[in-house]
Design an enzyme around this catalytic site. Structure first.
Site, PDB file in Angstrom:
ATOM      1  CE1 TYR A  23      85.944  37.351  16.558  1.00 48.37           C
ATOM      2  CE2 TYR A  23      85.492  35.133  15.726  1.00 48.37           C
ATOM      3  CZ  TYR A  23      84.939  36.459  15.788  1.00 48.37           C
ATOM      4  OH  TYR A  23      83.899  36.765  15.335  1.00 48.37           O
ATOM      5  N   GLY A  78      79.731  34.886  14.197  1.00 44.20           N
ATOM      6  CA  GLY A  78      80.433  35.718  13.035  1.00 44.20           C
ATOM      7  C   GLY A  78      81.952  34.975  12.728  1.00 44.20           C
ATOM      8  CE  LYS A 251      72.633  35.636  20.151  1.00 42.18           C
ATOM      9  NZ  LYS A 251      73.366  36.314  21.094  1.00 42.18           N
ATOM     10  CG  HIS A 275      77.435  38.980  22.712  1.00 41.29           C
ATOM     11  ND1 HIS A 275      76.707  39.269  21.907  1.00 41.29           N
ATOM     12  CD2 HIS A 275      78.681  38.479  21.917  1.00 41.29           C
ATOM     13  CE1 HIS A 275      76.922  39.531  20.723  1.00 41.29           C
ATOM     14  NE2 HIS A 275      78.337  38.904  20.599  1.00 41.29           N
ATOM     15  CG  PHE A 309      73.318  26.061  27.220  1.00 39.09           C
ATOM     16  CD1 PHE A 309      72.464  25.336  28.004  1.00 39.09           C
ATOM     17  CD2 PHE A 309      73.312  27.244  27.230  1.00 39.09           C
ATOM     18  CE1 PHE A 309      71.248  25.745  28.660  1.00 39.09           C
ATOM     19  CE2 PHE A 309      72.181  28.110  27.850  1.00 39.09           C
ATOM     20  CZ  PHE A 309      71.144  27.325  28.675  1.00 39.09           C
ATOM     21  NE  ARG A 310      81.339  25.463  26.229  1.00 38.09           N
ATOM     22  CZ  ARG A 310      80.884  26.685  26.115  1.00 38.09           C
ATOM     23  NH1 ARG A 310      79.796  27.005  25.561  1.00 38.09           N
ATOM     24  NH2 ARG A 310      81.616  27.548  26.079  1.00 38.09           N
TER      25      ARG A 310
END
Length: 378
Positions: A23, A78, A251, A275, A309-310
């Site tokens: 997930y 979420g 967004k 997303h 983004f890491r």
């Protein structure tokens, strides 16, 4: 010691049952956009000037009405209670401590009132628009009362993406397969951290609106999915603009034309986002339209960005191309899943150190010093 997000991800994979890790970690369809989001940063290379005094650096920035110590916000994510008990409180509290903004999801496990009690930092509320607009009005009133400084309306998840990796763990919608349940039994630590405190987590913000039979866990998720307003359009956003007196951000925009429409609507800014690769597979990275969006929107319009983004170098590239700040999602979820609050603090501190070090190596003393000329197309 955790040195980078790869190690965070490995630890999270060990800590979580497969259904929970999928997930958090997965994307839509073939996950091409998920991979593209991380590889896209290789399209730019730094061209660092030298012999500049960058011995003192200031990472502070202002985003709307929110003053941040660093140009980062916790992205709205979420059902974080599936990762660890009170995960939302952990993220909000750590963000406040380290000077990040925090954006709470409509479908967070904790309610906005609960986060107001544990966080003194800048908090925003992210809204999914449901069919019943009375619920929307009530959520907006609660967000104001809870001290949320801005509203972020997500517009790119009206039709949920096909997340196949996630679906493999279910024998039917919202019902885990026997294999997935057996895997849970192999993760007693997760059971202890998530289920034992108060049972299956729910959706704190939605609890007042849920029918009794949907009050807990996956039942609430099924109700939420059925209630999404699939007629959402610019007229709906104009109505929300009239209802919300504070800063408004849209967004999930991925075209320059939509950014300009958001400006015309009276939004203070937008979040460029696909997303995180969880919706339309094959989408471009928002990094590829960031420069054009900045040129079209002008210097005073707020452009935020997420998806992939890491590293601190990724963040600096986005800031140089015109972003005001970056939203972080998965790296912080890996951290909260694998080590709770201390791990989240280490992950954020590591990211901030990378941003600071990159700016020093580019000869930049403040965020305002970053500009496209520091980058070369690879």
């Amino acid at each position: 010691m955790i040195l980078n997000w790869y190690e965070l991800r490995r630890q999270a994979k060990r800590a979580l049952p497969a259904f929970a890790f999928s997930y958090v970690d997965g994307g839509a369809d073939d996950e091409k956009t998920l991979a593209h989001n991380m590889s896209v940063f290789d399209r730019w290379q730094f061209a660092p000037p030298v012999l500049k005094d960058a011995s003192q650096r200031d990472l502070r920035c202002r985003v709307g009405q929110s003053q941040l110590k660093v140009p980062l916000l916790v992205a709205p994510t979420g059902y974080n209670g599936m990762l660890r008990y009170q995960a939302d409180e952990t993220l909000a509290r750590t963000a406040a401590k380290l000077g990040l903004g925090h954006i709470q999801s409509t479908v967070s496990t904790a309610s906005m009132e609960q986060l107001a009690a544990v966080s003194s930092g800048p908090r925003w509320f992210q809204l999914y628009v449901l069919k019943d607009h009375e619920i929307t009005l009530n959520l907006l009133a609660r967000a104001q009362q809870a001290g949320c400084e801005a509203l972020v309306v997500s517009v790119d998840a009206v039709h949920f993406g096909n997340r196949e990796r996630d679906r493999r763990h279910y024998r039917r919608p919202m019902k885990l397969s026997f294999k997935a349940m057996a895997d849970i039994a192999c993760h007693p630590g997760w059971v202890r951290r998530v289920l034992i405190p108060h049972g299956m987590p729910g959706f704190g913000n939605l609890t007042p609106y849920l029918p009794p039979e949907y009050q807990k866990g996956m039942g609430a998720a099924a109700w939420f999915a059925s209630q999404m307003d699939q007629t959402l359009n610019w007229q709906t956003l104009a109505w929300i603009r009239k209802q919300w007196p504070g800063p408004l951000y849209i967004k999930g925009l991925m075209t320059v034309e939509d950014v300009q429409l958001a400006q015309q609507l009276g939004a203070e800014g937008v979040v460029l986002s696909n997303h995180g690769g969880r919706q339309l597979d094959g989408s471009i990275s928002p990094m590829l339209m960031l420069a054009a969006a900045r040129q079209a929107a002008g210097r005073d319009f707020t452009l935020l960005i997420d998806s992939g983004f890491r590293r601190g170098t990724d963040v600096v590239k986005a800031l140089a191309l015109g972003a005001n700040a970056v939203l972080l999602g998965r790296p912080l979820l890996y951290a909260v899943a694998s080590g709770g609050e201390p791990q989240v603090e280490r992950a954020i501190s590591s990211m901030v150190a990378e941003i600071d070090r990159t700016m020093a190596q580019l000869g930049c003393c403040s965020i305002k010093d970053l500009h496209p000329g520091l980058l070369n197309p690879a």
